[in-house]
Enzyme design. Sequence first.
Site, PDB file in Angstrom:
ATOM      1  N   LEU A 185       0.843  -1.200   0.000  1.00 38.05           N
ATOM      2  CA  LEU A 185       0.000   0.000   0.000  1.00 38.05           C
ATOM      3  C   LEU A 185       0.874   1.244   0.000  1.00 38.05           C
ATOM      4  O   LEU A 185       1.916   1.290   0.663  1.00 38.05           O
ATOM      5  CB  LEU A 185      -0.913   0.017   1.226  1.00 38.05           C
ATOM      6  CG  LEU A 185      -1.816  -1.201   1.451  1.00 38.05           C
ATOM      7  CD1 LEU A 185      -2.879  -0.879   2.482  1.00 38.05           C
ATOM      8  CD2 LEU A 185      -2.438  -1.702   0.172  1.00 38.05           C
TER       9      LEU A 185
ATOM     10  N   GLY B 117       1.172  -5.304   1.293  1.00 38.11           N
ATOM     11  CA  GLY B 117       0.107  -5.380   0.280  1.00 38.11           C
ATOM     12  C   GLY B 117       0.570  -6.003  -1.024  1.00 38.11           C
ATOM     13  O   GLY B 117      -0.232  -6.576  -1.764  1.00 38.11           O
TER      14      GLY B 117
HETATM   15  C1  LIG Z   1      -3.395  -1.104   6.747  1.00 36.07           C
HETATM   16  C2  LIG Z   1      -3.342  -2.431   6.171  1.00 36.07           C
HETATM   17  C3  LIG Z   1      -2.109  -3.147   5.936  1.00 36.07           C
HETATM   18  C4  LIG Z   1      -1.035  -2.425   5.245  1.00 36.07           C
HETATM   19  C5  LIG Z   1      -0.442  -2.944   4.177  1.00 36.07           C
HETATM   20  C6  LIG Z   1       0.694  -2.275   3.460  1.00 36.07           C
HETATM   21  O1  LIG Z   1       0.969  -2.651   2.343  1.00 36.07           O
HETATM   22  S1  LIG Z   1       1.554  -1.006   4.241  1.00 36.07           S
HETATM   23  C7  LIG Z   1       2.974  -0.672   3.203  1.00 36.07           C
HETATM   24  C8  LIG Z   1       4.085  -1.561   3.622  1.00 36.07           C
HETATM   25  N1  LIG Z   1       5.190  -1.488   2.701  1.00 36.07           N
HETATM   26  C9  LIG Z   1       6.462  -1.639   3.095  1.00 36.07           C
HETATM   27  O2  LIG Z   1       6.711  -1.859   4.258  1.00 36.07           O
HETATM   28  C10 LIG Z   1       7.495  -1.494   2.049  1.00 36.07           C
HETATM   29  C11 LIG Z   1       8.512  -0.485   2.423  1.00 36.07           C
HETATM   30  N2  LIG Z   1       9.509  -0.340   1.376  1.00 36.07           N
HETATM   31  C12 LIG Z   1      10.575  -1.152   1.243  1.00 36.07           C
HETATM   32  O3  LIG Z   1      10.780  -2.100   1.978  1.00 36.07           O
HETATM   33  C13 LIG Z   1      11.535  -0.789   0.148  1.00 36.07           C
HETATM   34  O4  LIG Z   1      11.233   0.504  -0.322  1.00 36.07           O
HETATM   35  C14 LIG Z   1      11.528  -1.760  -1.046  1.00 36.07           C
HETATM   36  C15 LIG Z   1      12.131  -3.101  -0.646  1.00 36.07           C
HETATM   37  C16 LIG Z   1      10.112  -1.991  -1.586  1.00 36.07           C
HETATM   38  C17 LIG Z   1      12.377  -1.140  -2.196  1.00 36.07           C
HETATM   39  O5  LIG Z   1      13.654  -0.833  -1.709  1.00 36.07           O
HETATM   40  P1  LIG Z   1      14.631   0.073  -2.594  1.00 36.07           P
HETATM   41  O6  LIG Z   1      15.878   0.182  -1.830  1.00 36.07           O
HETATM   42  O7  LIG Z   1      14.667  -0.472  -3.989  1.00 36.07           O
HETATM   43  O8  LIG Z   1      13.869   1.480  -2.695  1.00 36.07           O
HETATM   44  P2  LIG Z   1      13.754   2.605  -1.547  1.00 36.07           P
HETATM   45  O9  LIG Z   1      13.489   2.005  -0.200  1.00 36.07           O
HETATM   46  O10 LIG Z   1      14.876   3.559  -1.671  1.00 36.07           O
HETATM   47  O11 LIG Z   1      12.386   3.332  -1.983  1.00 36.07           O
HETATM   48  C18 LIG Z   1      12.328   4.088  -3.188  1.00 36.07           C
HETATM   49  C19 LIG Z   1      11.250   5.131  -3.024  1.00 36.07           C
HETATM   50  O12 LIG Z   1       9.988   4.487  -2.872  1.00 36.07           O
HETATM   51  C20 LIG Z   1       9.342   4.962  -1.731  1.00 36.07           C
HETATM   52  N3  LIG Z   1       8.526   3.901  -1.160  1.00 36.07           N
HETATM   53  C21 LIG Z   1       8.905   2.673  -0.762  1.00 36.07           C
HETATM   54  N4  LIG Z   1       7.858   1.963  -0.314  1.00 36.07           N
HETATM   55  C22 LIG Z   1       6.772   2.771  -0.443  1.00 36.07           C
HETATM   56  C23 LIG Z   1       5.392   2.600  -0.152  1.00 36.07           C
HETATM   57  N5  LIG Z   1       4.894   1.456   0.367  1.00 36.07           N
HETATM   58  N6  LIG Z   1       4.566   3.621  -0.414  1.00 36.07           N
HETATM   59  C24 LIG Z   1       5.024   4.762  -0.924  1.00 36.07           C
HETATM   60  N7  LIG Z   1       6.317   4.970  -1.217  1.00 36.07           N
HETATM   61  C25 LIG Z   1       7.178   3.985  -0.978  1.00 36.07           C
HETATM   62  C26 LIG Z   1      10.477   5.374  -0.805  1.00 36.07           C
HETATM   63  O13 LIG Z   1      10.036   6.294   0.181  1.00 36.07           O
HETATM   64  C27 LIG Z   1      11.410   6.008  -1.781  1.00 36.07           C
HETATM   65  O14 LIG Z   1      10.951   7.308  -2.124  1.00 36.07           O
HETATM   66  P3  LIG Z   1      11.967   8.521  -2.384  1.00 36.07           P
HETATM   67  O15 LIG Z   1      12.753   8.635  -1.134  1.00 36.07           O
HETATM   68  O16 LIG Z   1      12.806   8.077  -3.548  1.00 36.07           O
HETATM   69  O17 LIG Z   1      11.073   9.674  -2.702  1.00 36.07           O
END
Ligand SMILES: CCC/C=C/C(=O)SCCNC(=O)CCNC(=O)[C@H](O)C(C)(C)COP(=O)([O-])OP(=O)([O-])OC[C@H]1O[C@@H](n2cnc3c(N)ncnc32)[C@H](O)[C@@H]1OP(=O)([O-])[O-]
Length: 263
Positions: free
Chosen positions: A110, A155
């Site tokens: 998400l 998600g």
């Molecule tokens: C409520 C119900 C349950 C909830 C369910 C969910 O899904 S909750 C969601 C749970 N999701 C997670 O926990 C996933 C969290 N994310 C990660 O673990 C890592 O980003 C990755 C492994 C997906 C990619 O790693 P990588 O080293 O290749 O890339 P990077 O880390 O450098 O990111 C690049 C850019 O993308 C951005 N961005 C990232 N994710 C999101 C997002 N969800 N959204 C928006 N933006 C996001 C990040 O801020 C950055 O922006 P910037 O600074 O360039 O403007």
Amino acid sequence: MATLLKHSAKYALSGRLARLGVHSRHGGLQCLQPRLLPHQRSASTSSKILVEMDDSTGIAVLTMKNPPVNSLSLDFLTEFSISLEKLELDRGCRGVILTSALPKIFSAGLDIMEMYGKSPEHCGEFWKAVQEMWLRLYGSSMITIAAINGSSPAGGCLMALACDYRIMAENPKYSIGLNETQLGIVAPFWFKDTLVNTVGNRAAELSLQLGLLYSAPDALRTGLVDLLVPEDKVLSTASQTMTQWLAIPGENAIGSNPRVSSS
Ligand SMILES: CCC/C=C/C(=O)SCCNC(=O)CCNC(=O)[C@H](O)C(C)(C)COP(=O)([O-])OP(=O)([O-])OC[C@H]1O[C@@H](n2cnc3c(N)ncnc32)[C@H](O)[C@@H]1OP(=O)([O-])[O-]
């Protein structure tokens, strides 16, 4: 359950069609656009989803292209559900392969920016779109295969779990799982149920309570994914697997699916 899924998945999308054409905030990514053969057609009308339909096989490839991480924003989810609904209505389409155009990422889950500082109305609309994505995939009458060519937390993992079969790149750097607990979020019951139906009760308990993200090999061991293949074989293996599934006579592969046929 099946009726509920089907009816819920059919509610009107027309009010949100206006969102089509909204461009990605991030923009700029050069996605590969394969050249189409005569029996292939691009059924895509969307900027964030590429749909390629092969009329000779009845297989559509739905490629997510919402850089930088295929986060599930309201715009993206709306386009996704519209694309899937169109395929569902296309009598020639029997199978959908879901994959990503982005290197190293299937979907980051998400879009966290949709859940921060937004009005209750916006949050309600967003949450409805998340549920609709799940209902459409999980209750689909087509065979659905996730070709997981990168990391897929939260998600993103739910999306993969909602498919009939999961093939993941065997890259140990990629991870997948419902890690919501680690983010201070309790995964909703339908996230939990989708996981339980895939990996069983005990593995789901551990997975959810600890918010585990599994490496590709661990995901295979846990049953979170069905098959690991070299990264460059993910899509071709998905196509071969789909062909096997579609060779099952009549609607038997769908009809044998407990989640679709239980009512
Ligand atoms: C409520 C119900 C349950 C909830 C369910 C969910 O899904 S909750 C969601 C749970 N999701 C997670 O926990 C996933 C969290 N994310 C990660 O673990 C890592 O980003 C990755 C492994 C997906 C990619 O790693 P990588 O080293 O290749 O890339 P990077 O880390 O450098 O990111 C690049 C850019 O993308 C951005 N961005 C990232 N994710 C999101 C997002 N969800 N959204 C928006 N933006 C996001 C990040 O801020 C950055 O922006 P910037 O600074 O360039 O403007």
